[in-house]
Design a protein around this motif. Structure first.
Motif, PDB file in Angstrom:
ATOM      1  N   ARG A  53       0.861  -1.198   0.000  1.00 53.95           N
ATOM      2  CA  ARG A  53       0.000   0.000   0.000  1.00 53.95           C
ATOM      3  C   ARG A  53       0.880   1.225   0.000  1.00 53.95           C
ATOM      4  O   ARG A  53       1.910   1.264   0.676  1.00 53.95           O
ATOM      5  N   TRP A  54       0.449   2.238  -0.745  1.00 55.63           N
ATOM      6  CA  TRP A  54       1.171   3.495  -0.702  1.00 55.63           C
ATOM      7  C   TRP A  54       0.229   4.638  -1.023  1.00 55.63           C
ATOM      8  O   TRP A  54      -0.852   4.449  -1.560  1.00 55.63           O
ATOM      9  N   ARG A  55       0.669   5.807  -0.619  1.00 59.74           N
ATOM     10  CA  ARG A  55      -0.141   7.011  -0.776  1.00 59.74           C
ATOM     11  C   ARG A  55       0.757   8.136  -1.258  1.00 59.74           C
ATOM     12  O   ARG A  55       1.882   8.292  -0.786  1.00 59.74           O
ATOM     13  N   MET A  56       0.253   8.905  -2.200  1.00 65.04           N
ATOM     14  CA  MET A  56       0.987  10.050  -2.712  1.00 65.04           C
ATOM     15  C   MET A  56       0.134  11.282  -2.448  1.00 65.04           C
ATOM     16  O   MET A  56      -1.002  11.379  -2.904  1.00 65.04           O
ATOM     17  N   ARG A  57       0.665  12.203  -1.650  1.00 66.54           N
ATOM     18  CA  ARG A  57      -0.031  13.454  -1.352  1.00 66.54           C
ATOM     19  C   ARG A  57       0.887  14.608  -1.712  1.00 66.54           C
ATOM     20  O   ARG A  57       2.094  14.535  -1.489  1.00 66.54           O
ATOM     21  N   LEU A  58       0.318  15.673  -2.231  1.00 60.46           N
ATOM     22  CA  LEU A  58       1.117  16.873  -2.451  1.00 60.46           C
ATOM     23  C   LEU A  58       0.230  18.098  -2.614  1.00 60.46           C
ATOM     24  O   LEU A  58      -0.941  17.997  -2.946  1.00 60.46           O
ATOM     25  N   HIS A  59       0.822  19.216  -2.322  1.00 64.88           N
ATOM     26  CA  HIS A  59       0.199  20.517  -2.546  1.00 64.88           C
ATOM     27  C   HIS A  59       1.277  21.388  -3.176  1.00 64.88           C
ATOM     28  O   HIS A  59       2.311  21.651  -2.559  1.00 64.88           O
ATOM     29  N   ILE A  60       1.037  21.822  -4.398  1.00 65.19           N
ATOM     30  CA  ILE A  60       1.999  22.630  -5.147  1.00 65.19           C
ATOM     31  C   ILE A  60       1.376  23.987  -5.424  1.00 65.19           C
ATOM     32  O   ILE A  60       0.240  24.074  -5.902  1.00 65.19           O
ATOM     33  N   GLU A  61       2.115  25.032  -5.120  1.00 67.11           N
ATOM     34  CA  GLU A  61       1.705  26.392  -5.466  1.00 67.11           C
ATOM     35  C   GLU A  61       2.287  26.702  -6.842  1.00 67.11           C
ATOM     36  O   GLU A  61       3.451  26.390  -7.113  1.00 67.11           O
ATOM     37  N   VAL A  62       1.479  27.317  -7.715  1.00 68.23           N
ATOM     38  CA  VAL A  62       1.902  27.586  -9.087  1.00 68.23           C
ATOM     39  C   VAL A  62       1.733  29.066  -9.391  1.00 68.23           C
ATOM     40  O   VAL A  62       0.700  29.657  -9.100  1.00 68.23           O
ATOM     41  N   ASP A  63       2.763  29.664  -9.999  1.00 67.05           N
ATOM     42  CA  ASP A  63       2.695  31.037 -10.494  1.00 67.05           C
ATOM     43  C   ASP A  63       3.159  31.023 -11.949  1.00 67.05           C
ATOM     44  O   ASP A  63       4.349  31.058 -12.238  1.00 67.05           O
ATOM     45  N   PRO A  64       2.207  30.929 -12.914  1.00 68.74           N
ATOM     46  CA  PRO A  64       2.584  30.813 -14.322  1.00 68.74           C
ATOM     47  C   PRO A  64       3.294  32.050 -14.878  1.00 68.74           C
ATOM     48  O   PRO A  64       3.877  31.987 -15.956  1.00 68.74           O
ATOM     49  N   ASP A  65       3.275  33.164 -14.139  1.00 68.75           N
ATOM     50  CA  ASP A  65       3.952  34.378 -14.607  1.00 68.75           C
ATOM     51  C   ASP A  65       5.448  34.374 -14.301  1.00 68.75           C
ATOM     52  O   ASP A  65       6.190  35.199 -14.822  1.00 68.75           O
ATOM     53  N   ARG A  66       5.902  33.460 -13.454  1.00 70.09           N
ATOM     54  CA  ARG A  66       7.327  33.387 -13.109  1.00 70.09           C
ATOM     55  C   ARG A  66       8.095  32.709 -14.246  1.00 70.09           C
ATOM     56  O   ARG A  66       7.511  32.026 -15.080  1.00 70.09           O
ATOM     57  N   PRO A  67       9.414  32.862 -14.269  1.00 75.44           N
ATOM     58  CA  PRO A  67      10.219  32.240 -15.333  1.00 75.44           C
ATOM     59  C   PRO A  67      10.162  30.712 -15.265  1.00 75.44           C
ATOM     60  O   PRO A  67       9.951  30.127 -14.194  1.00 75.44           O
ATOM     61  N   LEU A  68      10.373  30.083 -16.404  1.00 75.09           N
ATOM     62  CA  LEU A  68      10.428  28.637 -16.487  1.00 75.09           C
ATOM     63  C   LEU A  68      11.438  28.102 -15.481  1.00 75.09           C
ATOM     64  O   LEU A  68      12.530  28.642 -15.349  1.00 75.09           O
ATOM     65  N   GLY A  69      11.058  27.080 -14.732  1.00 77.92           N
ATOM     66  CA  GLY A  69      11.920  26.514 -13.703  1.00 77.92           C
ATOM     67  C   GLY A  69      11.666  27.102 -12.323  1.00 77.92           C
ATOM     68  O   GLY A  69      12.182  26.605 -11.333  1.00 77.92           O
ATOM     69  N   GLN A  70      10.865  28.183 -12.259  1.00 83.32           N
ATOM     70  CA  GLN A  70      10.560  28.829 -10.981  1.00 83.32           C
ATOM     71  C   GLN A  70       9.045  28.963 -10.765  1.00 83.32           C
ATOM     72  O   GLN A  70       8.612  29.642  -9.848  1.00 83.32           O
ATOM     73  N   ARG A  71       8.271  28.326 -11.604  1.00 84.82           N
ATOM     74  CA  ARG A  71       6.820  28.513 -11.574  1.00 84.82           C
ATOM     75  C   ARG A  71       6.110  27.718 -10.483  1.00 84.82           C
ATOM     76  O   ARG A  71       5.028  28.090 -10.064  1.00 84.82           O
TER      77      ARG A  71
END
Length: 129
Positions: A53-71
């Motif tokens: 059994r396994w579980r994958m949880r995540l919360h990612i904040e996204v800012d599409p206006d930032r440069p590629l690699g920093q979004r």
């Protein structure tokens, strides 16, 4: 067997005419049970060797206006739970051997902050009732 998990997320609002990047965050919480099995080729008998059994949880904040690699920035959890080998093997439910499988049952929903949720991509197979 190598079963990799490659989710993808759209930048824009999938039910609009425009293509402006509006993605602000991603929340994901998925649980899985996986069985390692041996199958007798003569009798088709399935023998469960291990249940994991396994579980994958995540919360990612996204800012599409930032440069590629920093979004995108991972907010939580920083460390994922490790897969757990179950002490006593569990039988495989009969419906786990039939369609829809996890990939065919996935649905893409758009849930705006206000208004009703919209099904953007329906499941490939309708759930069995």
């Amino acid at each position: 067997m190598n079963d990799n998990f490659y989710p993808s997320v759209t930048w824009g609002i999938p039910v609009s005419d425009g293509n402006l990047p509006m993605l602000s965050s991603i929340w994901r919480d998925q649980s899985f049970t996986t069985w390692l099995v041996a199958i007798n080729q003569t009798s088709s008998e399935v023998l469960v060797l291990q249940t994991v059994r396994w579980r994958m949880r995540l919360h990612i904040e996204v800012d599409p206006d930032r440069p590629l690699g920093q979004r995108a920035r991972l907010l939580e959890p920083i460390a994922q739970e490790q897969p757990q080998v179950v002490g006593k093997n569990e039988p495989i439910p009969s419906n786990a051997m039939l369609k829809p499988n996890a990939n065919d049952a996935q649905v893409l929903m758009w849930r705006p902050r206000t208004g009703e949720a919209v099904v953007v991509i329906p499941p490939k197979h309708e759930p069995l009732l």
